[in-house]
Design an enzyme around this catalytic site. Structure first.
Site, mmCIF file in Angstrom:
data_model
loop_
_atom_site.group_PDB
_atom_site.id
_atom_site.type_symbol
_atom_site.label_atom_id
_atom_site.label_comp_id
_atom_site.label_asym_id
_atom_site.label_seq_id
_atom_site.Cartn_x
_atom_site.Cartn_y
_atom_site.Cartn_z
ATOM 1 N N ASP A 1 31.402 40.346 43.333
ATOM 2 C CA ASP A 1 30.602 41.493 43.718
ATOM 3 C C ASP A 1 29.242 41.295 43.040
ATOM 4 O O ASP A 1 29.188 40.930 41.868
ATOM 5 C CB ASP A 1 31.254 42.791 43.221
ATOM 6 C CG ASP A 1 30.432 44.008 43.598
ATOM 7 O OD1 ASP A 1 30.269 44.241 44.797
ATOM 8 O OD2 ASP A 1 29.947 44.698 42.682
ATOM 9 N N LYS A 2 28.137 41.492 43.771
ATOM 10 C CA LYS A 2 26.813 41.146 43.228
ATOM 11 C C LYS A 2 26.374 42.049 42.076
ATOM 12 O O LYS A 2 26.186 41.586 40.950
ATOM 13 C CB LYS A 2 25.753 41.188 44.331
ATOM 14 C CG LYS A 2 24.340 40.860 43.818
ATOM 15 C CD LYS A 2 23.270 41.087 44.856
ATOM 16 C CE LYS A 2 22.922 42.553 45.014
ATOM 17 N NZ LYS A 2 22.147 43.110 43.867
ATOM 18 N N THR A 3 26.238 43.322 42.372
ATOM 19 C CA THR A 3 25.608 44.235 41.425
ATOM 20 C C THR A 3 26.469 44.471 40.190
ATOM 21 O O THR A 3 27.624 44.873 40.300
ATOM 22 C CB THR A 3 25.286 45.584 42.099
ATOM 23 O OG1 THR A 3 24.566 45.320 43.302
ATOM 24 C CG2 THR A 3 24.451 46.462 41.188
ATOM 25 N N THR B 1 28.123 42.322 48.641
ATOM 26 C CA THR B 1 27.203 43.343 48.153
ATOM 27 C C THR B 1 26.986 44.435 49.194
ATOM 28 O O THR B 1 27.136 44.202 50.399
ATOM 29 C CB THR B 1 25.843 42.728 47.768
ATOM 30 O OG1 THR B 1 24.983 43.756 47.286
ATOM 31 C CG2 THR B 1 25.170 42.038 48.948
ATOM 32 N N GLY B 2 26.628 45.599 48.715
ATOM 33 C CA GLY B 2 26.277 46.692 49.610
ATOM 34 C C GLY B 2 24.799 46.673 49.955
ATOM 35 O O GLY B 2 24.334 47.427 50.803
ATOM 36 N N LYS C 1 35.197 46.866 51.099
ATOM 37 C CA LYS C 1 35.235 45.646 50.285
ATOM 38 C C LYS C 1 36.600 44.956 50.358
ATOM 39 O O LYS C 1 36.697 43.731 50.400
ATOM 40 C CB LYS C 1 34.873 45.957 48.832
ATOM 41 C CG LYS C 1 33.392 46.250 48.636
ATOM 42 C CD LYS C 1 33.054 46.470 47.169
ATOM 43 C CE LYS C 1 31.553 46.685 47.002
ATOM 44 N NZ LYS C 1 31.169 46.866 45.588
ATOM 45 N N ASP D 1 32.768 44.768 38.839
ATOM 46 C CA ASP D 1 32.574 45.542 37.608
ATOM 47 C C ASP D 1 33.522 46.726 37.514
ATOM 48 O O ASP D 1 33.476 47.486 36.559
ATOM 49 C CB ASP D 1 31.113 45.992 37.464
ATOM 50 C CG ASP D 1 30.655 46.886 38.616
ATOM 51 O OD1 ASP D 1 31.506 47.267 39.439
ATOM 52 O OD2 ASP D 1 29.461 47.198 38.681
ATOM 53 N N ASP E 1 35.164 48.859 42.888
ATOM 54 C CA ASP E 1 35.816 47.656 43.408
ATOM 55 C C ASP E 1 37.343 47.720 43.347
ATOM 56 O O ASP E 1 38.014 46.734 43.672
ATOM 57 C CB ASP E 1 35.348 46.418 42.611
ATOM 58 C CG ASP E 1 33.842 46.252 42.640
ATOM 59 O OD1 ASP E 1 33.266 46.528 43.696
ATOM 60 O OD2 ASP E 1 33.260 45.864 41.626
#
Length: 669
Positions: A358-360, A510-511, A538, A557, A561
Site C-alpha cells: 500500500d503506497k501511503t 493506492t487510492g 483493496k 499501515d 488495510d
C-alpha cells in the site's frame, strides 16, 4: 486425525511442560546421576562386563534396588505425570513411551529382586532416567535461552519515573503512573512508558523495540515508546499508555503468542509423534512375539529387547525439532523489529510470489515534502530560502514542509516582515527589501504573471505526476517553483530492489490518482500498480493477484488495510512502533522501514530449512534405530542394550538442539 484432536493436542502440548524449568531438571539430573554411579558399581552385569568386584558388606546387594527405586520415583515421576496428561488428552506421545520403558524396567527388576528368575534392569533403569533427565534439562535450557529476548525486553522498563508536579518533580514507581501524567526524562535515562513529548527536543534510541540502530529525532508532539533510551536532551513526556497497553507489553505478548502458536511444520511433527507412538508399541509387540516364538531366548532377553525398542523409539528429538527453531526464530525476529503474531504467516512468507505494497504510509511517509525545485536562473537554495523565510511562521502543512526542508539543508533564513496569508492563493511578505509571494497557479493568474517555457513545462509535468506546485515570486518575477509530494521513504527503493532480486513480483496499491501512482512507481522501479482504489476495494486487488495461484503478501499501515491484510496469504502491518495490536496482520513491523519485508522472507526460508533438517534427523534416526533395538542385527553379533539406546536417544536430542542454535547466527541485515 480430526480437528478436535488437534485442538486438544495443541492445548496439551502447551501445558505438557507447565511448571517444568531447567533448574528442576538440572537438580533432578545431578542427584540421579550421583545415585546412578553406585547402582552401576553394584550391578552384576557391569561387574562382569568390566571384570571387577565391588566392595561387599551386609546388605550391599540391596543398593541397586533401593537407589534404583528412588531414581524411578524421584527422577521418573515427572515423565509418568506427563504421560498421564498425554493419555488423558488421548494423544499418547513421547512421555508415554518414556514412561512405558521405565515402568516395564522397574516392574521387572522389582520382581527379579524378590525371587523371579531372570536378570534385573536396575542399572539400565537408572541410566535411562538419568539420561532422559539430561535431555530434558538441555531442552528446557534451550527453550528458556530462546525466550531470553522477552526477558531482555521486560528489563528495558525502569522501575521508577520522575513525575512532574506543581512543586517540581518527585520519584514514583512506573506502576503508579496514570494516563495524562507528565514525566521528566533526563538525558541518558530510559523512557518509562508510552507517551507524547510536551516539552523539549532530543534523539532517542529505539533499537531494542524497532530494530533500527539510528537514533530518532523527538520534539514536541512526537510519540515516544516506553523502554527507549533518551539521548542528550531533556524531555517532558505526557503519558498516553500504561501497563499492558504499552508498545513494549504488546511486543512481548506478540512474541509469546507466536511461540505458543502452531505452524504447519509443527502440526506435521505432532502428527509424526502421535503415529510413532503406535509404531513403537507395534514394534515392541512384534519384538516380543518374534523372539518368543522364533527363538529360544530367555524371558529376560526378550524383555530387554522390548524395553530397548520402547527407549529408542521415544520421539524426544522429534518433539523438540520444531518448537526450538520457532522459539529462536521469533525472538530473532523481535530483535530485528519483526513481530510474528502467527507462526503460519512466518512459515508461508518463504513461498510468496507477489509483494503488494500500500503506497501511503508504507512506501511513502504519508506527509507532504519537497521533492524537487525548478529555477529560472536563480540558485535552488536561494529560491528555497526565500520561500521558507516567507512561510516561517505559517501553520499550513505545505508551508511547514517547505520550512522543514530548508532547515534540513541548514539554510540561513531571514525573518520576514509584513506577512499576510492570501486565502486559497498563498502568502506574501517582505524579505529584506523585496516583496516575495509564495503560492499556487491561482496566484500566478491573480498577479497576471507569465511562466517561462522551462518553468511551465516542469509545472505541467509535476501536476501530471500528482505533485503540488508552489511558485516563488520575487519583485513580480517568478524565480522558481517548488514541487511537493507525499515523500517517498529513503529505504523504499532498496526494499523494492531486494525483493525483486529475490525473485518476487512487487506491486503497489493506492487510492491516489494514476499520475501520483505512476510517479512513485517510476521512482521505485515498480512496473505493476493499482491506482484510485477505494479502501473497501483493496481486498479485491489481492484476490485479483491470487487468481492465477500466486501467493500474495500484502504490506500496509493497518489504518484501512485490514480486509486486504486478512485476504492476503501473508498480512504484514508496517509502521506500528507504538501500536502493535493490529489483529488483521500475521506479522507486524515495529518500525516504518519497508526493508523489513525482505528480512521476513530471509528469516522464513532459514527457519523452514532448520525445521526440515531437524525433522529429517529425528524421523530418520527413529527409522534406523527401531529395527536395531528390536534385535534384527543379532545374527551379526550386535545387540543394542537399553542403556546404549538411551545414550543414542539423548544424542539425537542434543544434535537437534545444537542445530537449532545455529539459527541465531543468521544475519538479517
Amino acid at each position: 486425525m480430526d480437528h478436535s484432536m488437534h485442538d486438544n493436542h495443541e492445548s496439551h502440548e502447551h501445558d505438557k511442560h507447565a511448571g517444568h524449568n531447567p533448574d528442576m531438571f538440572k537438580k533432578k539430573f545431578w542427584l540421579s546421576f550421583a545415585l546412578t554411579i553406585p547402582v552401576l558399581i553394584y550391578s552384576h552385569t557391569i561387574q562382569e562386563l568390566l571384570n571387577f568386584t565391588s566392595p561387599s558388606f551386609p546388605g550391599s546387594q540391596w543398593i541397586p534396588v533401593i537407589l534404583g527405586t528412588f531414581i524411578f520415583f524421584y527422577g521418573g515421576l515427572v515423565f509418568l505425570k506427563s504421560a498421564k496428561a498425554e493419555l488423558a488428552a488421548r494423544q499418547p506421545g513421547m512421555m508415554t513411551l518414556i514412561s512405558l520403558a521405565i515402568s516395564v524396567a522397574f516392574g521387572y527388576s522389582i520382581a527379579v529382586s524378590f525371587g523371579l528368575d531372570g536378570m534385573d534392569f536396575w542399572w539400565e533403569l537408572a541410566t535411562l532416567v538419568t539420561i532422559m533427565l539430561l535431555g530434558h534439562w538441555i531442552e528446557m535450557s534451550s527453550v528458556k535461552n530462546a525466550q531470553g529476548a522477552l526477558q531482555e525486553l521486560a528489563k528495558l522498563l525502569p522501575d521508577e519515573a520522575e513525575l512532574v508536579t506543581n512543586n517540581g518533580t518527585k520519584i514514583v514507581t512506573v506502576a503508579s503512573l496514570k494516563v495524562g501524567d507528565l514525566v521528566l526524562v533526563r538525558p541518558g535515562s530510559t523512557i518509562p512508558t508510552d507517551g507524547v513529548v510536551s516539552k523539549g527536543e532530543s534523539k532517542v534510541n529505539e533499537s531494542m523495540l524497532t530494530g533500527e540502530s539510528k537514533a530518532v529525532e523527538k520534539a514536541v508532539k512526537s510519540l515516544v515508546i516506553g523502554g527507549a533510551i533518551n539521548g542528550s536532551g531533556a524531555l517532558t513526556v505526557k503519558v498516553t499508555k500504561v501497563g499492558d497497553d504499552t508498545a513494549l507489553a504488546g511486543i512481548m505478548k506478540l512474541v509469546a503468542d507466536a511461540q505458543n502458536s502452531k505452524s504447519k511444520t509443527q502440526i506435521v511433527a505432532d502428527r509424526a509423534a502421535f503415529y510413532l507412538t503406535f509404531v513403537a508399541l507395534g514394534a515392541a509387540i512384534l519384538t516380543a512375539i518374534g523372539w518368543t516364538f522364533f527363538s529360544d531366548q530367555s524371558a529376560s532377553f526378550i524383555l530387554e529387547r522390548v524395553v530397548t525398542v520402547l527407549v529408542i523409539a521415544c520421539p524426544h528429538a522429534l518433539g523438540l525439532a520444531v518448537p526450538l527453531v520457532t522459539a529462536i526464530s521469533t525472538t530473532l525476529a523481535a530483535k530485528n523489529g519483526l513481530l510474528v503474531r502467527e507462526r503460519m504467516a512466518l512459515e508461508a512468507a518463504r513461498n510468496i510470489d507477489v509483494v503488494l505494497f500500500d503506497k501511503t504510509g508504507t512506501l511513502t511517509k504519508g506527509e507532504q515534502g519537497v521533492v524537487d525545485i525548478i529555477t529560472d536562473g536563480a540558485k535552488a537554495n536561494e529560491v528555497l530560502a526565500l520561500a521558507a523565510s516567507v512561510e516561517l511562521e505559517s501553520e499550513h502543512p505545505i508551508a511547514k514542509a517547505i520550512v522543514t526542508f530548508a532547515k534540513g539543508k541548514k539554510l540561513q533564513l531571514t525573518a520576514a516582515k509584513k506577512f499576510s496569508a492570501m486565502s486559497g492563493r498563498g502568502a506574501k511578505a517582505t524579505v529584506g527589501a523585496d516583496a516575495v509571494y509564495v503560492g499556487g497557479p491561482r496566484l500566478i493568474e491573480d498577479l497576471s504573471l507569465k511562466l517561462t517555457t522551462n518553468l511551465e513545462h516542469a509545472a505541467t509535468s509535476a501536476s501530471n505526476d500528482g505533485k503540488t506546485v508552489v511558485y516563488v515570486i520575487k519583485s513580480k518575477k517568478v524565480v522558481g517553483a517548488i514541487m511537493l509530494a507525499d515523500v517517498i521513504r529513503p529505504e523504499s527503493k532498496e526494499a523494492v530492489q531486494s525483493l525483486q532480486k529475490a525473485g518476487k513480483r512487487v506491486a503497489m496499491l493506492t487510492g491516489d490518482a494514476k499520475g501520483v501512482a505512476a510517479w512513485v512507481s517510476k521512482e521505485l522501479g515498480i512496473t505493476e500498480f493499482f491506482a484510485e482504489v477505494l479502501p473497501e476495494n483493496k481486498a479485491d486487488v489481492v484476490k485479483k493477484l491470487q487468481a492465477d495461484g500466486s501467493k500474495v503478501a500484502m504490506v500496509g499501515d493497518g489504518v484501512n488495510d485490514a480486509p486486504a491484510l486478512t485476504q492476503a496469504d501473508v498480512g504484514i502491518a508496517i509502521g506500528a512502533g507504538t501500536d502493535v495490536a493490529i489483529e488483521s496482520a500475521g506479522i507486524v513491523l515495529a518500525s516504518s522501514d519497508p526493508r523489513g519485508v525482505a528480512k521476513i522472507v530471509i528469516l522464513s526460508k532459514a527457519t523452514y530449512r532448520k525445521m526440515i533438517q531437524n525433522l529429517v534427523w529425528a524421523t530418520g534416526y527413529n527409522a534406523i534405530a527401531i529395527p536395531l533395538a528390536a534385535g534384527v542385527t543379532v545374527g551379526f553379533g550386535f545387540v543394542l542394550s537399553p542403556a546404549i539406546g538411551a545414550v543414542l536417544m539423548s544424542f539425537s536430542t542434543i544434535v537437534v538442539a545444537i542445530n537449532a542454535q545455529f539459527l541465531r547466527k543468521l544475519d538479517l541485515k
